[in-house]
Design an enzyme around this catalytic site. Sequence first.
Site, PDB file in Angstrom:
ATOM      1  N   ASP A   1       0.739  -3.714   1.043  1.00 48.08           N
ATOM      2  CA  ASP A   1       1.571  -3.818   2.238  1.00 48.08           C
ATOM      3  C   ASP A   1       1.296  -5.197   2.820  1.00 48.08           C
ATOM      4  OD1 ASP A   1       2.910  -3.243   4.652  1.00 48.08           O
ATOM      5  OD2 ASP A   1       2.180  -1.174   4.656  1.00 48.08           O
TER       6      ASP A   1
ATOM      7  N   ASP B   1       6.428  -5.511   5.328  1.00 49.17           N
ATOM      8  CA  ASP B   1       6.541  -5.001   6.693  1.00 49.17           C
ATOM      9  C   ASP B   1       7.646  -5.753   7.448  1.00 49.17           C
ATOM     10  OD1 ASP B   1       5.152  -3.259   8.706  1.00 49.17           O
ATOM     11  OD2 ASP B   1       4.925  -5.164   9.754  1.00 49.17           O
TER      12      ASP B   1
ATOM     13  N   GLU C   1      10.524  -2.952   4.300  1.00 46.92           N
ATOM     14  CA  GLU C   1      10.705  -2.014   5.408  1.00 46.92           C
ATOM     15  C   GLU C   1      11.859  -2.564   6.233  1.00 46.92           C
ATOM     16  OE1 GLU C   1       8.672  -0.064   9.337  1.00 46.92           O
ATOM     17  OE2 GLU C   1       8.517  -2.177   8.891  1.00 46.92           O
TER      18      GLU C   1
ATOM     19  N   HIS D   1       3.574   6.685   7.953  1.00 45.99           N
ATOM     20  CA  HIS D   1       2.478   6.586   8.931  1.00 45.99           C
ATOM     21  C   HIS D   1       2.959   6.289  10.351  1.00 45.99           C
ATOM     22  CE1 HIS D   1       3.583   2.574   7.899  1.00 45.99           C
ATOM     23  NE2 HIS D   1       2.810   2.067   8.832  1.00 45.99           N
ATOM     24  N   ASP D   2       4.258   6.025  10.530  1.00 45.57           N
ATOM     25  CA  ASP D   2       4.788   5.681  11.857  1.00 45.57           C
ATOM     26  C   ASP D   2       5.528   6.829  12.534  1.00 45.57           C
ATOM     27  OD1 ASP D   2       3.935   3.039  11.694  1.00 45.57           O
ATOM     28  OD2 ASP D   2       5.824   2.346  10.824  1.00 45.57           O
TER      29      ASP D   2
END
Length: 573
Positions: free
Chosen positions: A120, A222, A277, A350-351
């Site tokens: 990431d 990201d 993302e 995870h968000d």
Amino acid sequence: MKIQSISILVTIDKGEQYMIYSKESTWWKEQIIYQIYPRSFNDANGDGIGDLKGIIEKLDYLKDLGVDIIWICPIYQSPNDDNGYDISDYRAIHPAFGSLEDLEDLLSGLHQRGMKLIMDIVVNHTSDEHEFFKASKSSTDNPYRDYYIWKKPGSDGGPPNNWMSFFGGSAWEYDEPTGEYYLHLFTKKQPDLNWQNPIVRNEMYGILNFWLDKGIDGFRMDVIPLISKRADYPDAVQDSFPKVIEQVYSNGPKVHEYIKEMVAKSISNYNVMTVGEGPGISKEVALNYVGKDRGELNLIFHLDHMYLGQGKEGKYTPVPYTLQDVKRIFNEWDDAIGSEGWISIFLDNHDFPRMISRFGNDDEYRVECAKLFCMLILTLRGTTCIYQGSEIGMTNVAFESMDYYRDVETLNFYKEQKKLGMSDEEFLIMAHKHGRDNARTPMQWSSKKNAGFSDSDKCWLDVNPNYKTINVEACKDDPNSILSFYKEMIRIRKSDNTFIYGRYEELSKGHEQLFVYKRWSDASSYIICLNFSEKQLCISDYIPTDATCIFGNYPSSDDPHLRAWQAKLFKLG
Ligand code: ISL
Ligand code: CA
């Protein structure tokens, strides 16, 4: 591994053979991604924080599950204001996670098992503790000033415009000594880099190459559509935060120029995948990022279904939505992407809250829901991404006091809402529903101390108290468990390329509880029937006489009705 551009032959839909270039090779369409949040996966040294050695201990578990590509959230040096999404040294591993050697061991352990690793990477912003920012902040005329986005105060002496941070409050922070504001779309410890500066861009490409030279298999990038800012920094006037992201923060004028340059100077020299993302990437502009001939990204995680329910200031100003909205998003995206591009299919990460807590019933029908969502993410068109713990049906957590919460987003919004007069009780109800810590509680391996995640007396975030019953140990030898269902569904998906390349159409348009769709190619056809409710619903209208139910989340039967949260996979012919 560096490779030259080579052409290879692959067989795709309809049995035709196409000559394609390596950058178009399709392993990232056919393989399954599994996302690891390393702080919460497995703690090998007992300090309460998950680590790389902990992941290595679980490689056989992952192989046995049937996943192929491991996406690991940031593990670089970081003050952890946003758990690693604030990087202070891009070429170093955070000591809590281990060492470079551990990363190399992880990589070779995965490669030995025929699996892959994607890292990431955060190129939109750094930590304010990164050397670049420390220098940038030191004076207005130092050579690093232009690495970040500094602006003079607005006409009223306040911030240059009304932009809000993703995590609440203004996106501008005033720096007293130099009399200017810097931009931070996330926390004030995450200053945005100035991608207009070619030296900054080259610094970032150097970092990508550093990791690619180690032999990793690609990146999850990201917030990649945020790297180019609108030149005139206009005020945001939209009435929903997702619209602000789309129309003001994301898709800036030079974003494609920068991504193309990044691919040319770094990514294209390696046989790797990139998944961007995509906050703010709408279906209308998606192909500009993932179109076959664009030379940009292989696929994106679009966030339209994740942002459903967010109002004016985001998730803490919620608005209602229905299954129809979810289905519409899947349908419209499938249409928009067509055969030109590619997306990932996922329902949580995870968000966001745990998928069964958000879209299903995580109580009475937890097992049925977990299996239904498993069938959904493995049968829609796109690369499936499974978030750690979904395969055992992990749920949201409801901590009883704010003392247990760790996520900076939750804590920032808490401070804001407190100022506005909200009580702890009221805020806790929201945190239970929307907070990111829901997805970040430690992975539940067993019913032992700390769910078998860690030997420590204190974990960085407490385990969900339901670990006593919901854990890997309890699932692993049970043929009817959620874990066994995942393994079987993964096997079915991999047994027929129709699930990958076949066409998609919803058959239940307008229905408020049913999601029924068809996947088909010249070789085979399937109908997937999912009941998103507790009502008994008839599906006979959708099922032709030559259909056989080959998999489902209830004991098999010929009943033409679906029971509560029932999921059935039919093969035609
Ligand atoms: O977390 C969100 C909503 O609660 C998202 O809006 C999220 O902020 C957005 O999708 C960007 O996320 C990524 O970048 C952030 C980081 O905090 C997230 O964890 C990461 O996935 C900043 O780097
Ligand atoms: Ca540890």
